[in-house]
Design a protein around this motif. Structure first.
Motif, PDB file in Angstrom:
ATOM      1  N   SER A 363       1.233  -1.384   0.295  1.00 38.62           N
ATOM      2  CA  SER A 363      -0.522  -0.226   0.408  1.00 38.62           C
ATOM      3  C   SER A 363       1.049   1.261   0.012  1.00 38.62           C
ATOM      4  O   SER A 363       1.752   1.322   0.595  1.00 38.62           O
ATOM      5  CB  SER A 363      -0.398   0.086   0.714  1.00 38.62           C
ATOM      6  N   ILE A 364       1.319   1.612  -0.750  1.00 42.22           N
ATOM      7  CA  ILE A 364       1.723   3.206  -1.258  1.00 42.22           C
ATOM      8  C   ILE A 364       1.083   4.173  -0.456  1.00 42.22           C
ATOM      9  O   ILE A 364       0.134   4.629  -0.502  1.00 42.22           O
ATOM     10  CB  ILE A 364       2.464   3.356  -3.157  1.00 42.22           C
ATOM     11  N   GLY A 365       2.001   4.877   0.598  1.00 41.48           N
ATOM     12  CA  GLY A 365       1.885   5.913   1.167  1.00 41.48           C
ATOM     13  C   GLY A 365       2.228   7.524   0.482  1.00 41.48           C
ATOM     14  O   GLY A 365       2.520   6.746  -0.968  1.00 41.48           O
ATOM     15  N   ILE A 366       2.714   8.400   0.551  1.00 39.80           N
ATOM     16  CA  ILE A 366       3.031   9.499   0.247  1.00 39.80           C
ATOM     17  C   ILE A 366       4.537   9.841   0.478  1.00 39.80           C
ATOM     18  O   ILE A 366       4.836  11.154   0.306  1.00 39.80           O
ATOM     19  CB  ILE A 366       1.991  10.760   0.593  1.00 39.80           C
ATOM     20  N   GLU A 367       5.268   8.843   0.905  1.00 36.37           N
ATOM     21  CA  GLU A 367       6.688   9.377   1.409  1.00 36.37           C
ATOM     22  C   GLU A 367       6.843   9.626  -0.513  1.00 36.37           C
ATOM     23  O   GLU A 367       6.615   9.589  -1.683  1.00 36.37           O
ATOM     24  CB  GLU A 367       7.494   8.339   1.721  1.00 36.37           C
ATOM     25  N   HIS A 368       8.793  10.399  -0.066  1.00 36.27           N
ATOM     26  CA  HIS A 368       9.297   9.858  -1.231  1.00 36.27           C
ATOM     27  C   HIS A 368       9.339   9.180  -2.103  1.00 36.27           C
ATOM     28  O   HIS A 368      10.095   7.947  -1.382  1.00 36.27           O
ATOM     29  CB  HIS A 368      10.443  10.797  -1.816  1.00 36.27           C
ATOM     30  N   PRO A 369       9.004   8.891  -3.796  1.00 33.93           N
ATOM     31  CA  PRO A 369       9.363   7.576  -4.024  1.00 33.93           C
ATOM     32  C   PRO A 369      10.397   6.960  -4.499  1.00 33.93           C
ATOM     33  O   PRO A 369      10.972   5.636  -4.158  1.00 33.93           O
ATOM     34  CB  PRO A 369       8.210   7.402  -5.485  1.00 33.93           C
ATOM     35  N   ASP A 370      11.488   8.067  -4.559  1.00 35.58           N
ATOM     36  CA  ASP A 370      12.550   7.155  -4.003  1.00 35.58           C
ATOM     37  C   ASP A 370      13.141   6.859  -3.063  1.00 35.58           C
ATOM     38  O   ASP A 370      13.929   5.620  -2.800  1.00 35.58           O
ATOM     39  CB  ASP A 370      14.158   8.238  -4.761  1.00 35.58           C
TER      40      ASP A 370
END
Length: 383
Positions: A363-370
């Motif tokens: 589940s992907i949040g709002i952190e930096h993708p890198d």
């Protein structure tokens, strides 16, 4: 004089459809915790509400926002996603028939099998990603409900909503679509023929991992099925509390920001690992390699959602080591929050689960993708 163009959904959702002038200038929509509402000396209601269970002034704004987002006639909030789904199924009668998706949210699938068995409701579980499978399973005059989830948890298979609606309606059934992972940011099932949209509002609608809630949105409030659903919520007592409803509205005010950011990151992660030597498969409908990509591209817009799964080369033990090696991803159940989560679904669902034991749900949040990509890369090095 030119007619003013209506504002985009991002604009009115950010305000929660709230008018400060109607609330003493308060910018934030109000919370009303009262469980009961007074009458005047002639025993007439002072306002329009009687009691918190059927009448909640705090829930109505959140319901209005969701109904408008989905393009529906009415939305109802429930104490959980399970309570919302149960209200639909419990509106059926013994002898009715249901067609549902074989792979979907595990807790609902298990409950559905048991409830239908105990209450004399016929049930066929099908591969709903195959439109012909749904069409073959419906029984004219007997099937009353077709239930699908798209993209479906946790393989993210895609169901053709318009085709499922056509099959359901030809049999005289209603189509309910669990759109939890797509959200109204990416998909509006009612416009594609669905009769009811379901959300576990705990997830992306709230978006902060601090509220358990469910929601249903109807295309037509006059249908007998919807009238029974409304009665079920009132009589069974599965209403959402006012504080939770207030938090849910707060969460929905940032829905577009959160979901579009997380979906863009999910796409970046999916593309990065699509040909990774230690990843056997990336399951994400935004990838052209996904078998449901064509359908997803037709019925989803502005992205493909913030959920994906990785199948780790090396099987169960390798997958568990990857999950255990993550530091930015949190190892936890659920989805849709601002924080990214990683979960080994087979461990959660148990030995009867049909989910491959090499699968990790992200589940992907709002952190930096890198940072998320680097976290997974570090964990994979240990495999």
């Amino acid at each position: 004089m030119s007619k003013r163009k209506p504002p985009h959904p991002e604009t009115w959702v950010a305000k929660g459809l709230h008018d400060p002038a109607a609330d003493g200038g308060a910018v934030v929509p109000p919370l009303q915790p009262s469980t009961t509402f007074a009458r005047d000396a002639d025993y007439r209601l002072i306002g329009g509400d009687v009691y918190q269970r059927p009448d909640s002034p705090t829930l109505r704004p959140a319901e209005d926002v969701l109904a408008r987002l989905e393009g529906g006639a009415e939305a109802l909030l429930f104490a959980s996603g399970m309570a919302a789904a149960a209200a639909v199924v419990q509106a059926l009668r013994p002898g009715d028939h249901v067609v549902a998706q074989r792979t979907m949210y595990w807790s609902l699938r298990n409950w559905l099998v048991g409830f239908c068995r105990d209450w004399g409701i016929g049930l066929d579980l099908v591969d709903a990603a195959d439109p012909d499978a749904v069409a073959r399973a419906v029984r004219k005059g007997e099937t009353k409900l077709v239930w699908v989830e798209t993209p479906c948890n946790p393989t993210w298979d895609v169901v053709d909503i318009a085709a499922a609606a056509e099959a359901a309606h030809e049999a005289g059934a209603s189509l309910a679509v669990d759109s939890t992972s797509a959200t109204p940011v990416h998909s509006r099932p009612l416009e594609l023929g669905a009769d009811i949209v379901h959300h576990s509002a705990t997830k992306f609608l709230n978006g902060h991992s601090d509220v358990v809630a469910g929601a249903l949105v109807a295309k037509d409030t006059g249908s007998p099925l919807w009238q029974r659903v409304r009665a079920n919520r009132r009589d069974h007592g599965g209403i959402l509390g006012p504080f939770e409803g207030w938090l849910l509205l707060r969460g929905m005010r940032t829905l577009f920001l959160r979901v579009t950011r997380a979906s863009a990151t999910a796409m970046k992660i999916a593309r990065h690992f699509e040909r990774h030597p230690k990843i056997a498969a990336v399951l994400y409908p935004g990838l052209e390699s996904h078998p449901g990509h064509g359908t997803a591209a037709m019925q989803m817009h502005d992205g493909f959602g913030a959920m994906l799964s990785l199948r780790v080369a090396g099987g169960r033990e390798a997958a568990l080591r990857v999950a255990g090696g993550c530091e930015v991803f949190l190892r936890a159940t659920s989805l849709g929050g601002v924080e990214s989560l990683i979960e080994h679904r087979a461990s959660i669902e148990g030995p009867e689960s049909p989910i491959p034991d090499d699968l990790l749900r992200l589940s992907i949040g709002i952190e930096h993708p890198d940072d998320l990509i680097a976290d997974l890369e570090r964990a994979l090095k240990a495999v």
